[in-house]
Design a protein around this motif. Structure first.
Motif, mmCIF file in Angstrom:
data_model
loop_
_atom_site.group_PDB
_atom_site.id
_atom_site.type_symbol
_atom_site.label_atom_id
_atom_site.label_comp_id
_atom_site.label_asym_id
_atom_site.label_seq_id
_atom_site.Cartn_x
_atom_site.Cartn_y
_atom_site.Cartn_z
ATOM 1 N N ASN A 167 -37.835 50.130 -9.493
ATOM 2 C CA ASN A 167 -39.113 49.715 -10.054
ATOM 3 C C ASN A 167 -38.954 49.430 -11.545
ATOM 4 O O ASN A 167 -39.901 49.532 -12.298
ATOM 5 C CB ASN A 167 -40.174 50.794 -9.826
ATOM 6 C CG ASN A 167 -41.571 50.249 -9.983
ATOM 7 O OD1 ASN A 167 -41.796 49.057 -9.870
ATOM 8 N ND2 ASN A 167 -42.504 51.115 -10.272
ATOM 9 N N GLY A 168 -37.767 49.090 -11.974
ATOM 10 C CA GLY A 168 -37.512 48.884 -13.390
ATOM 11 C C GLY A 168 -37.416 47.424 -13.771
ATOM 12 O O GLY A 168 -37.893 46.531 -13.069
ATOM 13 N N GLN A 169 -36.772 47.209 -14.879
ATOM 14 C CA GLN A 169 -36.590 45.872 -15.424
ATOM 15 C C GLN A 169 -35.484 45.141 -14.653
ATOM 16 O O GLN A 169 -34.505 45.739 -14.228
ATOM 17 C CB GLN A 169 -36.202 45.997 -16.893
ATOM 18 C CG GLN A 169 -36.090 44.702 -17.623
ATOM 19 C CD GLN A 169 -35.738 44.916 -19.091
ATOM 20 O OE1 GLN A 169 -35.084 45.879 -19.444
ATOM 21 N NE2 GLN A 169 -36.171 44.005 -19.926
ATOM 22 N N VAL A 170 -35.644 43.836 -14.491
ATOM 23 C CA VAL A 170 -34.623 43.007 -13.855
ATOM 24 C C VAL A 170 -33.746 42.429 -14.963
ATOM 25 O O VAL A 170 -34.241 41.827 -15.912
ATOM 26 C CB VAL A 170 -35.254 41.868 -13.031
ATOM 27 C CG1 VAL A 170 -34.183 40.958 -12.459
ATOM 28 C CG2 VAL A 170 -36.134 42.439 -11.931
ATOM 29 N N LEU A 171 -32.448 42.632 -14.823
ATOM 30 C CA LEU A 171 -31.495 42.131 -15.812
ATOM 31 C C LEU A 171 -30.547 41.150 -15.158
ATOM 32 O O LEU A 171 -30.122 41.342 -14.021
ATOM 33 C CB LEU A 171 -30.703 43.297 -16.411
ATOM 34 C CG LEU A 171 -31.535 44.366 -17.095
ATOM 35 C CD1 LEU A 171 -30.663 45.555 -17.454
ATOM 36 C CD2 LEU A 171 -32.221 43.816 -18.319
ATOM 37 N N LEU A 172 -30.193 40.110 -15.891
ATOM 38 C CA LEU A 172 -29.284 39.080 -15.381
ATOM 39 C C LEU A 172 -27.925 39.211 -16.039
ATOM 40 O O LEU A 172 -27.814 39.370 -17.247
ATOM 41 C CB LEU A 172 -29.855 37.693 -15.689
ATOM 42 C CG LEU A 172 -31.227 37.399 -15.125
ATOM 43 C CD1 LEU A 172 -31.718 36.062 -15.634
ATOM 44 C CD2 LEU A 172 -31.214 37.446 -13.627
ATOM 45 N N ASP A 173 -26.903 39.100 -15.241
ATOM 46 C CA ASP A 173 -25.528 39.126 -15.734
ATOM 47 C C ASP A 173 -25.039 37.685 -15.854
ATOM 48 O O ASP A 173 -24.244 37.209 -15.065
ATOM 49 C CB ASP A 173 -24.657 39.922 -14.772
ATOM 50 C CG ASP A 173 -23.212 40.005 -15.224
ATOM 51 O OD1 ASP A 173 -22.938 39.682 -16.392
ATOM 52 O OD2 ASP A 173 -22.364 40.395 -14.403
ATOM 53 N N ALA A 174 -25.519 36.983 -16.863
ATOM 54 C CA ALA A 174 -25.206 35.567 -17.036
ATOM 55 C C ALA A 174 -23.797 35.335 -17.555
ATOM 56 O O ALA A 174 -23.271 34.238 -17.464
ATOM 57 C CB ALA A 174 -26.208 34.918 -17.983
ATOM 58 N N ASP A 175 -23.180 36.376 -18.110
ATOM 59 C CA ASP A 175 -21.827 36.237 -18.657
ATOM 60 C C ASP A 175 -20.760 36.868 -17.768
ATOM 61 O O ASP A 175 -19.613 36.998 -18.174
ATOM 62 C CB ASP A 175 -21.768 36.861 -20.059
ATOM 63 C CG ASP A 175 -22.587 36.080 -21.054
ATOM 64 O OD1 ASP A 175 -22.407 34.847 -21.129
ATOM 65 O OD2 ASP A 175 -23.431 36.687 -21.741
ATOM 66 N N TYR A 176 -21.163 37.299 -16.561
ATOM 67 C CA TYR A 176 -20.226 37.858 -15.582
ATOM 68 C C TYR A 176 -19.453 39.062 -16.135
ATOM 69 O O TYR A 176 -18.254 39.179 -15.936
ATOM 70 C CB TYR A 176 -19.250 36.783 -15.101
ATOM 71 C CG TYR A 176 -19.936 35.548 -14.593
ATOM 72 C CD1 TYR A 176 -20.471 35.510 -13.316
ATOM 73 C CD2 TYR A 176 -20.066 34.426 -15.401
ATOM 74 C CE1 TYR A 176 -21.115 34.372 -12.857
ATOM 75 C CE2 TYR A 176 -20.715 33.290 -14.948
ATOM 76 C CZ TYR A 176 -21.231 33.274 -13.680
ATOM 77 O OH TYR A 176 -21.869 32.159 -13.227
#
Length: 87
Positions: free
Chosen positions: A41-50
């Motif tokens: 139920n937290g924040q969504v984070l993107l791993d755009a730099d792998y």
């Protein structure tokens, strides 16, 4: 957490593709109507730099404090509208 591969494709595309990404992320979050399904139920984070697999793996074991700093630096937040439960 939505992986970088999905983000990379959406980042190169249109606003509609970014909305698709938000839809995918929204489906991974906690929903009161499906309270028996364990979801965050937290924040969504993107791993755009792998970096997640590298930093979270061996590097995280060798120097955990630096690994956390790298994750905070490179993971990007994605604003996701929460699903509203029916009353």
């Amino acid at each position: 957490m939505v992986g970088g591969t999905i983000y990379g494709k959406a980042r190169e595309g249109t606003q509609e593709q970014m909305e698709d990404l938000r839809l995918i992320a929204r489906g991974t979050l906690f929903n009161k109507d499906e309270y028996t399904v364990l979801r965050p139920n937290g924040q969504v984070l993107l791993d755009a730099d792998y970096v997640l697999s590298t930093v979270g793996g061996l590097y995280g074991r060798v120097d955990p404090e630096r690994a956390v700093r790298m994750l905070k630096k490179y993971l990007m937040p994605l604003e996701v509208e929460r699903v509203k439960a029916d009353s």
